[in-house]
Design a protein around this motif. Structure first.
Motif, mmCIF file in Angstrom:
data_model
loop_
_atom_site.group_PDB
_atom_site.id
_atom_site.type_symbol
_atom_site.label_atom_id
_atom_site.label_comp_id
_atom_site.label_asym_id
_atom_site.label_seq_id
_atom_site.Cartn_x
_atom_site.Cartn_y
_atom_site.Cartn_z
ATOM 1 N N GLN A 240 11.328 33.774 -35.717
ATOM 2 C CA GLN A 240 10.434 32.727 -35.206
ATOM 3 C C GLN A 240 9.015 33.289 -35.072
ATOM 4 N N ALA A 241 8.359 33.431 -36.218
ATOM 5 C CA ALA A 241 6.981 33.935 -36.274
ATOM 6 C C ALA A 241 6.442 33.655 -37.673
ATOM 7 N N ARG A 249 5.654 44.238 -40.508
ATOM 8 C CA ARG A 249 6.660 45.078 -39.866
ATOM 9 C C ARG A 249 7.644 45.697 -40.837
ATOM 10 N N PHE A 250 7.572 45.325 -42.127
ATOM 11 C CA PHE A 250 8.552 45.806 -43.095
ATOM 12 C C PHE A 250 7.857 46.378 -44.326
ATOM 13 N N LEU A 277 19.914 48.344 -39.578
ATOM 14 C CA LEU A 277 19.509 46.937 -39.592
ATOM 15 C C LEU A 277 19.242 46.423 -38.179
ATOM 16 N N ALA A 278 20.102 46.809 -37.227
ATOM 17 C CA ALA A 278 19.905 46.375 -35.838
ATOM 18 C C ALA A 278 18.597 46.932 -35.283
ATOM 19 N N GLY A 282 15.584 44.834 -33.634
ATOM 20 C CA GLY A 282 15.165 45.077 -32.267
ATOM 21 C C GLY A 282 13.690 45.389 -32.132
ATOM 22 N N LEU A 283 13.094 45.942 -33.193
ATOM 23 C CA LEU A 283 11.686 46.324 -33.138
ATOM 24 C C LEU A 283 10.745 45.213 -33.601
ATOM 25 N N LEU A 284 11.299 44.067 -33.981
ATOM 26 C CA LEU A 284 10.457 42.993 -34.503
ATOM 27 C C LEU A 284 9.460 42.477 -33.476
ATOM 28 N N GLY A 285 9.913 42.314 -32.241
ATOM 29 C CA GLY A 285 9.031 41.753 -31.225
ATOM 30 C C GLY A 285 8.948 40.242 -31.265
#
Length: 314
Positions: A240-241, A249-250, A277-278, A282-285
């Protein structure tokens, strides 16, 4: 006395040394007269070599031209250039990996066998920086040459689960992502474009017949194959961004990012472990929803339970 062609090559070799030459000194080295040296210098200029006349004396030096003419390398220089190109091809200098492979392919094609032996010996004892999985330089050169010459390439391939297959392909190009080398090729058995990790590939020599190159696949297809197909697990999740925020981020070698609408983004990512992958998630924010695979959904649920238990009741 040397024949004209041999004399021109020797003259070029002398001029490539870092010094100024008088006409008399060149004549003595070549065993000819000064007038012959002048004629040979003009022939080199006609071939595109920028031979400058030294002011005040009857002398010459090799200058820099608008285009790079062919160079003559002695044995030590050829070995040094090949070793340097191999190091650059492994990603030791970012941004020049693919051009290093092209240059190395041309050089190795004309190297005498005695020099190839010396290069392999030096490569065997050299210590290279750690990074992605190692790729045999011979595999790199064979696939690069097949791609350049439009020759079919058969190879044994080890999939991420360890199973082995034999593939027949029309190689298109090599791609370096900063961690790994990939071959982008048309898979004749599957009638589709595929990406193959070079560290899992063993070419079958000799290469096959020539083929007519197909239309280049779009970059999105190639990137998607690299970002997911080369890994054990492939995941899809909605974030959701906006896409421009998520893309930062990637790395392209890890995931492809596709906008769904102005505030939702589809991410397709690959990794060799569910924990990796987790960690990405988790670091997406940003809020996200895992769509696949099912084992990742269960893994994230279990991880969330353990994390919540670690901080006690609120």
């Amino acid at each position: 006395m040397l024949e004209t062609s041999a004399r021109l090559l020797k003259l070029l070799s002398l001029l490539q040394s870092p010094r100024d030459w008088s006409g008399a000194a060149l004549a003595a080295e070549l065993g000819v007269g000064v007038r012959t040296v002048r004629r040979d210098v003009e022939k080199l200029r006609t071939l595109g070599y920028p031979v400058d006349a030294l002011p005040g004396v009857a002398g010459y030096r090799l200058g820099a031209g608008a285009a790079l003419p062919p160079l003559l390398l002695d044995d030590e220089e050829a070995v040094a250039v090949a070793i340097g190109l191999r190091a650059a091809a492994t990603g030791s200098v970012a941004g020049i990996e693919e051009s290093s492979v092209r240059a190395l392919t041309k050089l190795e094609q004309v190297l005498p066998s005695r020099l190839r032996h010396r290069i392999k010996l030096l490569q065997a004892v050299a210590v290279t920086p750690s990074g992605g999985p190692p790729v045999d330089p011979d595999v790199l050169l064979t696939t690069a040459a097949a791609s350049r010459d439009h020759q079919r390439l058969r190879f044994d391939y080890r999939n991420h689960d360890g199973t082995a297959t034999t593939r027949t392909t029309e190689p298109h190009r090599l791609v370096h992502t900063g961690r790994r080398w990939y071959l982008v090729a048309w898979d004749l058995d599957r009638s589709d474009w595929r990406t193959f990790r070079l560290d899992r590939l063993e070419p079958r020599i000799p290469t096959g017949p020539r083929f007519t190159p197909r239309e280049i696949p779009d970059l999105g297809t190639t990137a998607r194959g690299i970002a997911s197909g080369g890994y054990r697990y492939q995941a899809r999740f909605l974030v959701q961004a906006p896409a421009e925020q998520v893309a930062d981020r990637f790395a392209p070698s890890v995931a492809t990012v596709t906008p769904v609408d102005a505030t939702t983004t589809l991410v397709e990512a690959g990794a060799n472990s569910l924990d990796e992958l987790a960690l990405h998630l988790g670091l997406l924010g940003h809020p996200f929803e895992v769509q696949s695979p099912p084992e990742l959904i269960e893994h994230v649920r279990g991880l969330a339970t353990r994390l919540a238990a670690s901080v006690g009741p609120l």
